[in-house]
Every structure is written in structure tokens, then in C-alpha cells.
Design an enzyme around this catalytic site. Structure first.
Site, short mmCIF file in Angstrom:
data_model
loop_
_atom_site.label_atom_id
_atom_site.label_comp_id
_atom_site.label_asym_id
_atom_site.label_seq_id
_atom_site.Cartn_x
_atom_site.Cartn_y
_atom_site.Cartn_z
N LYS A 6 -29.16 -32.28 11.74
CA LYS A 6 -28.58 -31.86 13.02
C LYS A 6 -29.42 -32.36 14.21
O LYS A 6 -29.84 -31.59 15.07
CB LYS A 6 -28.44 -30.34 13.08
CG LYS A 6 -27.60 -29.74 11.96
CD LYS A 6 -27.51 -28.22 12.11
CE LYS A 6 -26.70 -27.59 11.00
NZ LYS A 6 -27.41 -27.63 9.69
N PRO A 62 -31.26 -39.57 23.81
CA PRO A 62 -30.53 -40.59 23.04
C PRO A 62 -31.41 -41.51 22.21
O PRO A 62 -31.10 -41.76 21.03
CB PRO A 62 -29.77 -41.35 24.13
CG PRO A 62 -29.51 -40.32 25.18
CD PRO A 62 -30.76 -39.48 25.20
N THR A 87 -21.47 -22.20 11.73
CA THR A 87 -20.56 -21.25 11.09
C THR A 87 -21.05 -19.81 11.17
O THR A 87 -20.28 -18.89 10.93
CB THR A 87 -20.33 -21.62 9.61
OG1 THR A 87 -21.58 -21.68 8.93
CG2 THR A 87 -19.61 -22.94 9.49
N ARG A 89 -24.81 -21.39 -2.85
CA ARG A 89 -25.14 -20.33 -3.79
C ARG A 89 -24.21 -20.21 -5.01
O ARG A 89 -24.70 -19.93 -6.11
CB ARG A 89 -25.19 -18.99 -3.04
CG ARG A 89 -26.29 -18.94 -1.99
CD ARG A 89 -26.20 -17.64 -1.18
NE ARG A 89 -27.21 -17.58 -0.13
CZ ARG A 89 -27.05 -18.02 1.10
NH1 ARG A 89 -25.89 -18.58 1.44
NH2 ARG A 89 -28.00 -17.92 2.00
N LYS A 124 -26.73 -32.11 -0.53
CA LYS A 124 -27.15 -31.94 0.87
C LYS A 124 -28.60 -31.53 0.93
O LYS A 124 -29.01 -30.56 0.27
CB LYS A 124 -26.29 -30.89 1.58
CG LYS A 124 -26.68 -30.69 3.05
CD LYS A 124 -25.77 -29.67 3.74
CE LYS A 124 -26.15 -28.24 3.43
NZ LYS A 124 -27.42 -27.83 4.11
N ASP A 161 -28.85 -33.31 6.31
CA ASP A 161 -28.35 -32.32 7.28
C ASP A 161 -29.49 -31.90 8.20
O ASP A 161 -30.03 -30.80 8.08
CB ASP A 161 -27.78 -31.13 6.51
CG ASP A 161 -27.23 -30.05 7.42
OD1 ASP A 161 -26.87 -30.36 8.57
OD2 ASP A 161 -27.15 -28.89 6.96
N ASP A 168 -31.61 -34.46 20.57
CA ASP A 168 -32.75 -34.85 21.40
C ASP A 168 -32.25 -35.90 22.39
O ASP A 168 -31.04 -36.12 22.51
CB ASP A 168 -33.87 -35.40 20.50
CG ASP A 168 -35.26 -35.11 21.06
OD1 ASP A 168 -35.48 -35.41 22.25
OD2 ASP A 168 -36.12 -34.61 20.31
#
Length: 247
Positions: free
Chosen positions: A72, A77, A129, A220, A43, A70, A75
Site C-alpha cells: 500500500k 510520486p 475494509t 484465516r 499475499k 501488499d 508517498d
């Protein structure tokens, strides 16, 4: 998609996606050289992509790794659609958008990727999360994280995306509500002896799989291990034993 990159990919059956939480390409590539693309995916997040760009993604893919970009995207379309196309051109395996961007944004992203023969998986982020009910309340959302996750995940499915990023605690609920083909990508995965760090809703790899997660984002416990490949293989072995008991 760049055909040379696609040909270089090494397909893996492991659900593990190792989070490359490094500040620059040198650190990320040096670390990736210690892993086996047959045993995990990688990732690349916002910090690393901002510092190192498309060349890093192409370099990782050329080494055989399937890459989850990743970013995310969130904005208007057309902007998100063009960003998703650029991600596909760089050879990524998976890319994500924010479900809170709404139906038109998600449908534009899906349509932008429809013409690729090796289309990246398109995933939406529901609730980060790190967020709890009190965090949602501060931004005007009068719902629990679980309620808001289900609302956004249902919208994501209805827009034709492949799945969502969600915590493992929501996985069983989402599989039941949205079906087994709807992919669940779970960050916040820790080993039993790991500290929780900055992600509140955490779970171990086998517990997350038992709950219904399809892909496990692990950072980690692998990136900080003295021997990252050994740590990865130990996790994969635990997963194999668990899956063997389920079959």
C-alpha cells in the site's frame, strides 16, 4: 524482473490469493510448503515484508508462487515510483498503492512499471475494509464508504492502473461503473461459518465472485485450517461449481 523467478512461476486459474499473515519468513515458508502454487497465489503484507524483505518474495516466486506484494505505497510520486520498480525487480505478480495519494503519484507508479516485459499488475487501495462511515467522518471525509470507493476507483482507472482493492459489497457497483476489464481485488473474504474478525465488510467466496470480484484474498480460513491444502481445494471446488453454473 528477475527472469529466473518469472520462469519458476506456476500459473493458476484460481482467483484465490492466500494471505500469509505470519511474523517471519520461517513461518511463511513452512506454511507455503503445504500449498500448491498451481492452486493459489500468495499475499505478502507489511509485517511479513518488513521482517523478512525481498528475499522472502524471491523465495516464494522461485517455488512457483505468484506473489501479491501488499505494501500500500503512499508517498511522494518519485518515492512510490522507485518502490514499485523495486517490487517489479523482485518478481512480484501484483503490487499496490493508496489511491488517496492522488493522480501524480499513481501515474508515476504506472510509468515506473511500463518498461517491464512481465509487468506486475498495479492496483490501488480505496477504502480499507475495516473502515465504516464513522471512521471516514473522523478524518474529514463526508461520504459513505461506497461513495468514496467509487470516487477513488474512478480516479484509479483514469490514471491507467489495472484495478483496485475493494470490499465485495462495492464490486457490482464498480464493475458497472468502470467496466469488466478493471480488476477488483477483494479482501474480507470469509467462509459461511467463519467469524468476521477485524474486517467489517465481509462476504463469502462465491458471493464475492457473483458480485464481480476478480481476485479473492483469503487468510484465516486457510492459514488456520488443520489441513490448509484441503481447505484451499474445498474453496476452489466450490468456486468451480459456482462458475460452472454461470457458464
Amino acid at each position: 524482473m528477475n527472469p529466473l523467478i518469472a520462469q519458476g512461476e506456476s500459473r493458476t486459474t484460481s482467483p484465490v490469493v492466500v494471505a500469509l499473515d505470519f511474523a517471519d519468513a520461517d513461518g511463511a515458508l513452512a506454511f507455503a510448503s503445504r500449498l500448491d502454487p498451481a492452486e493459489c497465489r500468495l499475499k505478502v503484507g507489511k509485517e511479513l515484508f518488513t521482517s523478512s524483505g525481498r528475499h522472502l518474495v524471491e523465495s516464494l516466486a522461485a517455488r512457483g508462487f505468484q506473489v501479491f506484494l501488499d505494501m500500500k505505497f503512499h508517498d511522494i510520486p518519485n518515492t512510490v515510483a522507485q518502490a514499485c520498480k523495486a517490487a517489479a525487480e523482485s518478481g512480484v505478480w501484483m503490487v499496490n498503492v493508496h489511491a488517496s495519494g492522488g493522480r501524480r503519484m499513481m501515474e508515476a507508479a504506472r510509468e515506473a512499471l511500463a518498461g517491464y516485459s512481465q509487468r506486475p499488475l498495479l492496483i490501488a487501495v480505496t477504502v480499507l475494509t475495516s473502515m465504516e462511515a464513522s471512521d471516514l467522518a473522523e478524518v474529514g471525509i463526508a461520504a459513505t464508504p461506497q461513495e468514496h470507493v467509487l470516487r477513488l476507483a474512478t480516479l484509479t482507472r483514469d490514471c491507467g492502473l489495472d484495478g483496485v482493492v475493494c470490499s465485495a459489497q462495492e464490486a457490482a457497483m464498480l464493475k458497472l461503473a468502470l467496466g469488466r476489464d478493471f480488476k477488483l481485488v477483494t479482501p474480507g473474504i470469509r467462509l459461511a461459518d467463519s467469524a468476521g474478525d477485524d474486517q467489517r465488510r465481509v462476504m463469502t467466496p462465491t458471493a464475492a465472485l457473483a458480485a464481480g470480484s476478480d481476485y479473492l484474498v483469503i487468510g484465516r480460513p486457510i492459514t488456520r485450517a488443520a489441513d490448509p491444502l484441503a481447505a484451499l481445494r474445498a474453496i476452489n471446488q466450490d468456486i468451480s461449481v459456482f462458475l460452472g453454473k454461470q457458464s
